[in-house]
Design a protein around this motif. Structure first.
Motif, PDB file in Angstrom:
ATOM      1  N   ARG A  77       0.838  -1.209   0.000  1.00  0.00           N
ATOM      2  CA  ARG A  77       0.000   0.000   0.000  1.00  0.00           C
ATOM      3  C   ARG A  77       0.870   1.255   0.000  1.00  0.00           C
ATOM      4  NH1 ARG A  77      -5.283  -0.310   0.904  1.00  0.00           N
ATOM      5  NH2 ARG A  77      -5.344   1.651   2.023  1.00  0.00           N
ATOM      6  N   GLU A  85      -2.532   1.433   6.318  1.00  0.00           N
ATOM      7  CA  GLU A  85      -3.692   0.738   6.854  1.00  0.00           C
ATOM      8  C   GLU A  85      -4.960   1.382   6.337  1.00  0.00           C
ATOM      9  OE1 GLU A  85      -3.721   0.412  11.061  1.00  0.00           O
ATOM     10  OE2 GLU A  85      -1.670  -0.322  11.171  1.00  0.00           O
ATOM     11  N   CYS A  86      -5.993   0.580   6.198  1.00  0.00           N
ATOM     12  CA  CYS A  86      -7.285   1.108   5.776  1.00  0.00           C
ATOM     13  C   CYS A  86      -7.901   1.880   6.943  1.00  0.00           C
ATOM     14  CB  CYS A  86      -8.228  -0.008   5.363  1.00  0.00           C
ATOM     15  SG  CYS A  86      -7.692  -0.868   3.901  1.00  0.00           S
TER      16      CYS A  86
END
Length: 91
Positions: A77, A85-86
């Motif tokens: 990511r 992190e989402c």
């Protein structure tokens, strides 16, 4: 499905003599190759069944598969310019 499990069981039996050396440290080069292949070609978010099959193929190592996939996803990511992190939409 049973055919695949038979193959993985056979590979585990072949690796039985080297398990203690592999669990003492991080993944070996062969294990990383298997993990990277599954991350890039199969699924970046594997479910528990897929993780079990990957673990049977790669063999045990310190850190384990779920942790490796979580860290690898964060690294991917960041390389894509996304947060590691989402988070919620409001963050």
């Amino acid at each position: 499905m049973l055919i695949f499990l038979g193959c993985y069981r056979r590979r585990l039996e072949e690796r039985a003599g080297t398990m203690s050396a592999e669990t003492a440290s991080g993944p070996t080069e062969d294990q990383v190759e298997i993990l990277e292949y599954n991350f890039n070609k199969v699924d970046k978010h594997p479910d528990s069944t897929t993780l079990c099959l990957i673990a049977a193929e790669a063999g045990p190592f310190r850190g384990g598969d779920p942790k490796w996939f979580k860290q690898r996803l964060a690294k991917w990511r960041r390389s894509e310019g996304l947060p590691s992190e989402c988070r919620s939409v409001t963050d």
